[in-house]
Design an enzyme around this catalytic site. Structure first.
Site, PDB file in Angstrom:
ATOM      1  N   CYS A   1      -6.378  -8.274   4.839  1.00  0.00           N
ATOM      2  CA  CYS A   1      -6.141  -6.867   5.162  1.00  0.00           C
ATOM      3  C   CYS A   1      -6.686  -6.548   6.559  1.00  0.00           C
ATOM      4  O   CYS A   1      -7.858  -6.802   6.848  1.00  0.00           O
ATOM      5  CB  CYS A   1      -6.801  -5.963   4.131  1.00  0.00           C
ATOM      6  SG  CYS A   1      -6.583  -4.201   4.467  1.00  0.00           S
TER       7      CYS A   1
ATOM      8  N   ALA B   1       7.896  -8.254   1.612  1.00  0.00           N
ATOM      9  CA  ALA B   1       7.090  -7.041   1.739  1.00  0.00           C
ATOM     10  C   ALA B   1       7.911  -5.897   2.344  1.00  0.00           C
ATOM     11  O   ALA B   1       8.587  -5.165   1.630  1.00  0.00           O
ATOM     12  CB  ALA B   1       5.850  -7.333   2.580  1.00  0.00           C
TER      13      ALA B   1
ATOM     14  N   THR C   1       0.827  -1.200   0.000  1.00  0.00           N
ATOM     15  CA  THR C   1       0.000   0.000   0.000  1.00  0.00           C
ATOM     16  C   THR C   1       0.865   1.255   0.000  1.00  0.00           C
ATOM     17  O   THR C   1       1.863   1.320   0.706  1.00  0.00           O
ATOM     18  CB  THR C   1      -0.926   0.007   1.228  1.00  0.00           C
ATOM     19  OG1 THR C   1      -1.728  -1.172   1.204  1.00  0.00           O
ATOM     20  CG2 THR C   1      -1.828   1.226   1.220  1.00  0.00           C
TER      21      THR C   1
ATOM     22  N   ASP D   1       8.584 -10.976   7.602  1.00  0.00           N
ATOM     23  CA  ASP D   1       9.904 -10.754   8.202  1.00  0.00           C
ATOM     24  C   ASP D   1      11.080 -11.281   7.386  1.00  0.00           C
ATOM     25  O   ASP D   1      12.149 -11.512   7.950  1.00  0.00           O
ATOM     26  CB  ASP D   1       9.958 -11.351   9.612  1.00  0.00           C
ATOM     27  CG  ASP D   1       8.870 -10.834  10.526  1.00  0.00           C
ATOM     28  OD1 ASP D   1       8.386  -9.716  10.281  1.00  0.00           O
ATOM     29  OD2 ASP D   1       8.479 -11.542  11.469  1.00  0.00           O
TER      30      ASP D   1
END
Length: 658
Positions: A396, A523, A313, A500
């Protein structure tokens, strides 16, 4: 943010092992900042891309909040300013170039525009190497580098476009008027018994709108189709999970679906007729559904051993994905787009589906609460866009998404999850993947009980984020649970782990611990250091220098100008997204400064000095310092500029960040 404590109760400094045990980055002592240190690392300015010590930058004062009416009035006044020149006039350098003439809302005063235009930025126009002239002409902030003989090359010469999935205006108009047809979705929903055969209860329209959606004077949200809920499935879900997050939405009065009545324009009629029939000319009737291919016979995306950049995002824009591709990413996925927004024809939401030509394995991520909404969305995406897979977000944790029954809320509704995946996979031939968390509430994991069925529902792959919705991003990801789910999954379902991954050692460990795992999604590790893809492929800890990091930022800025534009508006858009990204990159600690390698993603870092002034600046958590980095690449910020990153309270307009 309070600095980590580097000393024990007796005042002695902690060793590396003790710091790691407390979650503090074990930075070498000679680089640690102390209160008595006279070195000033905040008073840094730039000159010709060389960082020097100088005077602190004055911090602008936060202005009072303005009303919407006042902001609208100011925007109208700005349009009459010479700086807001007509794009056609700026592009061709002629007042007569605009076809609207005096009726144009923008300025045609070329001389006034030239007098008020800010100085050109250093560097070359990002469109210099492309065929044809720069699309921004005189408005380009690099106009001094434009070719003088551009007129002789032909103003109408086509420019090479490297992006696809642009939003068709005719399709947008049909969505606005709620006249788009979805024959494949309707046939699939009917075959699954999700419409017409049982009693259905409709949600209130207010409960269907994801986020802040425009509502017209009649109360219509503009949704294409009305999501419905199978009452029998809802009852079965309650038996499985107890009270649901949306229990108060049940027992709503039955409403009739809206119909589009009235005369249609000829062009709309022709578009609707073409939309009503699939591209192969075959209409899927109920009797034909047995001839549809089984989900297992569809095209299969092989994620095994591939480096997958997660949908991110705000920061995971097309320029950032393009940069990660250059640094070694194999799979990219667009930012999460809300189904209701896409079906309403919101251009800003459709922009999230844009794809660059370098993204050879690309997917889009959507989020919806109901099977019919998702089914119509995937049909529309397959019809209008070029994608390799469609990912459905069922993890989400954001409140505004969960409160509407989407995202992590679906983890409490396994029957709804099943209906959504079946409806989506039965509607399109494009592979459907899903992304989930371990569960809704910490300590009550759900996916291990569903993993055997997810493949049978029609999903090609599932990504498991090793945290619950309640955890958000606190605590470390539970990779033992991810591995357990991967071992329980059928061979036809690929399982991807997420959480992680911050070095090639993390990647290697997760892959060796569970061979059944197809790959790991990356991520936040990519946000903090996008060269993690290079590290994994080359199996090394890259002690990247500050100059190399600055070159990566320059590459990103170039990609951003190419995407958002090289005029003043485009430059400031690039700056905004660059600053959002810098709010993550400041968490990176250079390898050469650590006593223990590699850095862990959960380490808190004390204030430190880098090996040079630029490295020190890049490690600052002050928004004012991020501004200074942006000024190296995009020139000085406007006088009234303010910035506050979305993920933290630290802001540029606060005096303590000066």
């Amino acid at each position: 943010m309070e600095n980590p404590k580097l000393f024990d109760e007796d005042g002695g400094s902690l060793n590396a092992e003790e710091l790691v045990a407390k979650g503090i980055a074990p930075i070498k002592r000679e680089f640690i900042q102390t209160p008595t240190d006279n070195r000033n690392c905040n008073n840094i300015t730039t000159e010709d891309d060389v960082v020097v010590v100088g005077q602190p930058k004055p911090v602008p004062i936060l202005k009072e909040k303005k009303s919407k009416r006042q902001l609208k009035r100011e925007r109208r006044q700005e349009r009459t300013s010479p700086l807001h020149i007509c794009s056609e006039v700026a592009k061709k350098g002629k007042v007569t170039a605009c076809r609207y003439g005096e009726k144009c809302r923008f300025s045609h005063d070329l001389e006034a525009f030239k007098a008020m235009k800010p100085e050109d930025l250093e560097g070359n126009c990002p469109f210099l190497k492309s065929e044809g002239p720069c699309p921004y002409g005189l408005a380009c902030r690099f106009s001094g580098t434009h070719k003088e003989d551009s007129d002789s090359n032909g103003m109408n010469a086509p420019r090479l476009i490297s992006e696809v999935n642009t939003f068709n205006k005719d399709v947008q108009k049909l969505l606005w008027k709620n006249k788009m047809k979805f024959p494949k979705a309707e046939a699939t929903l009917k075959a699954l018994g999700l419409v017409g055969k049982k009693k259905f209860v409709e949600k209130d329209e207010d409960d269907l709108i994801d986020g802040l959606q425009p509502v017209d004077k009649n109360g219509s949200s503009g949704l294409t189709g009305n999501p419905v809920i199978n009452v029998e499935e809802e009852a079965e879900e309650e038996k499985l999970v107890g009270k649901d997050v949306n229990d108060d939405d049940k027992n709503r009065p039955v409403k009739k679906a809206k119909t589009a009545d009235g005369p249609e324009e000829e062009q709309e009629k022709s578009l609707e007729q073409s939309d009503a029939i699939p591209s192969d000319g075959h209409v899927a009737l109920e009797s034909d559904l047995s001839l549809k291919i089984h989900p297992r016979e569809k095209k299969i995306i092989d994620f095994r051993e591939k480096l997958y950049l997660a949908p991110l995002t705000t920061v995971g824009t097309l320029p950032f994905r393009r940069l990660c591709k250059k640094l070694g990413a194999d799979v990219t996925c667009g930012e999460m787009a809300m189904c209701t927004n896409l079906l309403q024809g919101q251009a800003s939401e459709w922009a999230l589906l844009r794809r660059h030509s370098s993204e050879d394995l690309f997917g889009v991520q959507i989020c919806g609460a109901y099977p019919d909404t998702v089914a119509r969305t995937v049909e529309l995406i397959e019809r209008e866009c070029s994608v390799d897979f469609i990912d459905i977000n069922m993890g989400c944790p954001i409140d505004i998404v969960v409160n509407k029954g989407a995202g992590s809320a679906l983890l409490t509704k396994p029957m709804r999850m099943k209906s959504i995946v079946q409806a989506a996979s039965g509607t399109v031939d494009t592979p459907i993947t899903i992304k989930v968390r371990t569960g809704y509430v910490e300590g009550k994991n759900r996916i291990d009980s569903l993993i055997a069925d997810i493949g049978n529902w029609g999903a090609a792959a599932v990504t498991i984020h090793g945290r619950s919705r309640q955890q958000r991003y606190s605590k470390l990801a539970d990779w033992e649970y991810i591995n357990r789910c991967a071992r329980l999954a059928p061979n036809s379902l690929q399982v991807l782990g997420n959480g992680d991954v911050f070095s090639h050692l993390d990647w290697n460990k997760h892959k060796s611990d569970c061979p059944e795992l197809s790959t790991c999604m990356i991520a936040r590790g990519a946000l903090i250091k996008p060269w993690i893809f290079t590290e994994i492929k080359e199996q090394r800890h890259w002690d990247i220098s500050s100059t190399e990091r600055l070159n990566i930022l320059k590459e990103y800025v170039h990609f951003g100008l190419d995407h958002w534009g090289s005029d003043s508006k485009g430059v400031e858009t690039v700056r905004h997204f660059l600053l959002e990204w810098l709010s993550y990159t400041c968490r990176y600690i250079p390898v050469g400064l650590l006593d223990v390698v590699p850095q862990q993603i959960n380490w808190r870092q004390p204030p430190y000095y880098g090996r040079d002034e630029l490295e020190t600046l890049m490690g600052s958590d002050s928004a004012a310092d991020w501004i200074r980095i942006s000024e190296m690449l995009l020139g000085k910020v406007p006088a009234d500029f303010t910035f506050a990153p979305k993920h933290k309270s630290n802001a540029y307009d606060r005096a303590e960040n000066g």
